[in-house]
Design a protein around this motif. Structure first.
Motif, PDB file in Angstrom:
ATOM      1  N   VAL A   1      -5.134   6.616   2.250  1.00 20.75           N
ATOM      2  CA  VAL A   1      -4.658   5.309   1.790  1.00 20.75           C
ATOM      3  C   VAL A   1      -4.118   4.482   2.959  1.00 20.75           C
ATOM      4  CG1 VAL A   1      -3.035   4.143   0.230  1.00 20.75           C
ATOM      5  CG2 VAL A   1      -4.084   6.321  -0.449  1.00 20.75           C
ATOM      6  N   ILE A   2      -3.422   5.136   3.874  1.00 22.14           N
ATOM      7  CA  ILE A   2      -2.697   4.432   4.945  1.00 22.14           C
ATOM      8  C   ILE A   2      -3.233   4.894   6.295  1.00 22.14           C
ATOM      9  CG2 ILE A   2      -0.435   4.090   5.993  1.00 22.14           C
ATOM     10  CD1 ILE A   2       0.673   4.780   3.099  1.00 22.14           C
TER      11      ILE A   2
ATOM     12  N   ARG B   1       2.818  -0.284  11.751  1.00 21.84           N
ATOM     13  CA  ARG B   1       3.421  -1.585  11.403  1.00 21.84           C
ATOM     14  C   ARG B   1       4.602  -1.392  10.447  1.00 21.84           C
ATOM     15  NH1 ARG B   1      -2.239  -3.160  11.033  1.00 21.84           N
ATOM     16  NH2 ARG B   1      -2.771  -4.437  12.857  1.00 21.84           N
ATOM     17  N   PHE B   2       4.439  -0.485   9.482  1.00 24.67           N
ATOM     18  CA  PHE B   2       5.525  -0.200   8.535  1.00 24.67           C
ATOM     19  C   PHE B   2       6.737   0.329   9.290  1.00 24.67           C
ATOM     20  CE2 PHE B   2       7.943   2.509   5.717  1.00 24.67           C
ATOM     21  CZ  PHE B   2       7.943   1.835   4.497  1.00 24.67           C
ATOM     22  N   ASN B   3       6.509   1.275  10.177  1.00 25.47           N
ATOM     23  CA  ASN B   3       7.602   1.870  10.946  1.00 25.47           C
ATOM     24  C   ASN B   3       8.328   0.824  11.800  1.00 25.47           C
ATOM     25  OD1 ASN B   3       8.247   4.511  10.437  1.00 25.47           O
ATOM     26  ND2 ASN B   3       6.980   5.392  12.056  1.00 25.47           N
TER      27      ASN B   3
ATOM     28  N   GLU C   1       0.822  -1.217   0.000  1.00 25.61           N
ATOM     29  CA  GLU C   1       0.000   0.000   0.000  1.00 25.61           C
ATOM     30  C   GLU C   1       0.855   1.265   0.000  1.00 25.61           C
ATOM     31  OE1 GLU C   1      -2.376  -3.290   1.841  1.00 25.61           O
ATOM     32  OE2 GLU C   1      -0.355  -2.474   2.118  1.00 25.61           O
ATOM     33  N   PHE C   2       2.076   1.153   0.511  1.00 23.85           N
ATOM     34  CA  PHE C   2       2.975   2.310   0.537  1.00 23.85           C
ATOM     35  C   PHE C   2       3.580   2.601  -0.836  1.00 23.85           C
ATOM     36  CE2 PHE C   2       2.554   1.466   4.962  1.00 23.85           C
ATOM     37  CZ  PHE C   2       2.839   2.652   5.620  1.00 23.85           C
ATOM     38  N   ASN C   3       3.457   1.653  -1.757  1.00 22.89           N
ATOM     39  CA  ASN C   3       3.985   1.835  -3.116  1.00 22.89           C
ATOM     40  C   ASN C   3       2.833   2.048  -4.083  1.00 22.89           C
ATOM     41  OD1 ASN C   3       5.950   2.066  -5.079  1.00 22.89           O
ATOM     42  ND2 ASN C   3       6.148  -0.144  -5.399  1.00 22.89           N
TER      43      ASN C   3
ATOM     44  N   PRO D   1       2.560  12.501  -6.377  1.00 22.72           N
ATOM     45  CA  PRO D   1       1.456  11.598  -6.066  1.00 22.72           C
ATOM     46  C   PRO D   1       1.833  10.412  -5.175  1.00 22.72           C
ATOM     47  CG  PRO D   1       2.322  11.058  -8.211  1.00 22.72           C
ATOM     48  CD  PRO D   1       3.134  12.223  -7.721  1.00 22.72           C
ATOM     49  N   GLU D   2       2.982  10.471  -4.504  1.00 20.48           N
ATOM     50  CA  GLU D   2       3.313   9.409  -3.552  1.00 20.48           C
ATOM     51  C   GLU D   2       2.362   9.480  -2.358  1.00 20.48           C
ATOM     52  OE1 GLU D   2       7.535   9.952  -2.692  1.00 20.48           O
ATOM     53  OE2 GLU D   2       7.771  10.683  -4.744  1.00 20.48           O
TER      54      GLU D   2
END
Length: 583
Positions: free
Chosen positions: A558-559, A566-568, A427-429, A521-522
């Motif tokens: 989105v996030i 969790r990503f961190n 989802e981060f990409n 758009p990131e």
């Protein structure tokens, strides 16, 4: 038996080779009499060409960009019966009876004569009267609405002047709009505007005072409009009283062709919005400010599809560009930004100042950052990564490679770990996209990582392409080369495009935590600060560990918070034990 009726360009005066800028029909469409077929645009006016027949469109013989003149066939319509041909026949007969002076009359005649053909023969036209010259009182001149034919109560849709403005003869004062045409009313006097007698939404008729101008001594004033254009319009009115819209078009198109010294300058297409009358009406119906709509039509024209896309976007995002509360309108809790104007301060009143222009980089990045800050609902999450072992490993490897010149940086490790985290949390990409009319999420299968580089002129963001396919040594070397190009001002557009995720490192400067702005758009950006030794409890005692402060900002559309955390945590685990990157 059905027949094909040719719908042609009506009489548009002395104009020829007028470009088609919009088409409203296609083969298979069912149309009625007076439905707009196309929009034509001269250098002075725009007009919608209405259909003179009802039925099904079988052929469209023009396309956007074509240039047409009077008599050019636009479409062929299949009519169910002879009753559908009454309108064009009536229009043709009426035009034939009109005097040659009525150069602009037939255009609207073809639209409006059908409903009143029975009464056309008995209609009597009023005697044309020229518009009176601007009334001068001392040094003041009243600028009035010129002769616009049989039209009255025409709405003002835009104003271009305010009290105190200095204007010249022929400068646009206001835009008027009928149901068939728009036109700018030019000033007939030069000087300083002392009074504005109208406002947007007012309805005006011929002779109505628009503004009062304080004319300088000897300032030029335009002569009053001559009666000739009005005479031409009245000649067509003898054919049918239903041709009121014709006069409005005549006021735009015949003036430049008339050539009399006394005729007013033809109103030029102006204003901040470039759109046809039908599109303007559509925008008003939906409550859309056309000035905020992104134009995709020729020459920056707003077309109907642009208005539709604007409304869809506003409904999906809840953001209406330019929708700010007027000053003094009170507190608003709506979706607009309700921003106050930027304060204007004379700083020199308080002391000595020096003004320097912003660098080109800061001008460009400033606009992007302001947009991203306003439009992205961003949340920043903080985490500490234990990089004690990684830093020891980095120092050892660099010592081994002193002779070869190879050197690893902590940034290279962070980039490599970020790629692995993007693979674990796809989802981060991603990027949000609304080009298809609906908001969707684009998942990227490539991994291009951008990093912020500090230069004398400001921050730039070069991109390492396909970082997932490169070793840490390769990433370190490439990031060093890109950073040098950035400092030398030699980065090209290709070096700064295509990023999936951005890292902003302040490790060489200091700080603890910060909140970086997502680079649209990131959907996320990672900020890192200078690592520091901290006492960490290992279950038995406090031990000194080198910790790296990380600040992850993510687009909450989105996030969400759980996914960002969790990503961190996962990224911190990778940096604490880099062997996990290989898993």
């Amino acid at each position: 038996m059905s027949e094909l009726i040719e719908v042609k360009v009506p009489d548009i005066g002395d104009y020829a080779d007028v470009p088609v800028i919009e088409l409203f029909v296609k083969p298979g469409d069912t149309i009625k009499v007076e439905d707009p077929i196309a929009t034509l645009e001269s250098d002075k006016a725009t007009m919608d060409v209405p259909s003179t027949a009802a039925g099904v469109v079988r052929e469209v013989l023009v396309q956007v960009g074509d240039r047409v003149a009077e008599g050019k066939v636009l479409i062929k319509v299949e009519a169910a019966g002879a009753e559908n041909t009454a309108a064009p026949e009536a229009a043709g007969n009426a035009a034939a009876q009109a005097t040659p002076a009525s150069s602009g009359a037939a255009l609207e005649q073809s639209e409006a004569s059908a409903p009143s053909a029975a009464s056309a023969a008995t209609a009597s036209a009023p005697t044309p009267t020229p518009t009176s010259a601007p009334a001068a009182t001392g040094g003041s001149t009243e600028v009035r609405v010129p002769d616009i034919g049989d039209f009255s109560d025409v709405p003002v849709i835009e104003l271009f002047v305010k009290v105190g403005d200095t204007i010249k003869v022929e400068d646009s004062i206001a835009t008027l709009e009928s149901d068939k045409a728009t036109m700018d009313v030019p000033s007939s006097a030069a000087g300083v505007v002392r009074e504005v007698k109208i406002k947007v939404g007012d309805r005006v008729s011929e002779g109505a005072v628009l503004i009062v101008v304080d004319s300088a001594a000897g300032a030029a004033t335009a002569p009053a409009p001559a009666a000739t254009p009005a005479t031409a319009r009245i000649a067509a009115a003898d054919a049918t009283p239903a041709d009121a819209p014709e006069a409005f078009e005549q006021s735009k198109l015949s003036a430049p062709a008339a050539g009399q010294a006394g005729a007013p300058s033809a109103v030029a297409l102006g204003g901040r919005v470039h759109a046809s009358p039908s599109v303007r009406a559509y925008g008003r119906e939906l409550g859309v400010d056309l000035a905020q709509v992104r134009a995709t039509g020729p020459k920056g024209r707003v077309v109907r599809e642009d208005v539709t896309a604007f409304v869809k976007g506003a409904m999906q995002t809840g953001i209406v560009p330019g929708k700010a509360a007027a000053a003094g309108a009170g507190v608003s809790l709506g979706g607009g930004l309700d921003l106050l104007p930027w304060p204007k301060v004379d700083f020199s009143k308080f002391g000595e100042i020096e003004t320097k222009p912003l660098s080109r980089i800061k001008k460009i990045s400033g606009q992007n950052l302001a947009r991203n800050w306003v439009m992205i609902p961003a949340v920043t999450y903080h985490e500490d990564a234990d990089i004690t072992d990684l830093e020891a490993f980095r120092v050892a490897i660099n010592k081994e490679n002193e002779k070869s010149g190879k050197k690893l940086t902590m940034l290279a490790f962070i980039i490599k770990a970020s790629v692995r985290a993007l693979q674990q949390f796809p989802e981060f990409n991603t990027s949000l996209d609304a080009s298809g009319g609906e908001m969707s999420l684009v998942y990227k299968k490539y991994f291009n990582i951008a990093f912020a580089a500090d230069t004398p002129n400001g921050l730039v963001v070069p991109v390492i392409k396909n970082a997932d396919r490169k070793s840490v040594f390769e990433i370190a070397a490439e990031s060093g080369e890109l950073a040098k190009k950035a400092r030398d001002g030699k980065l090209g557009p290709a070096d700064m495009s295509g990023a999936c995720f951005t890292i902003s490192s302040l490790g060489g400067i200091g700080g603890t935590y910060f909140a970086p702005i997502v680079n649209a758009p990131e959907v996320a950006i990672l900020g890192v600060n200078k690592s520091a030794m901290k006492p960490i409890w290992d279950g038995k005692q406090f031990v000194p560990r080198l910790t790296l402060p990380m600040s992850l900002t993510a687009d909450h559309r989105v996030i969400d918070g759980a996914l960002a955390t969790r990503f961190n945590v996962y990224l911190a685990q990778l940096l604490s034990d880099f062997r996990r990157v290989m898993l």
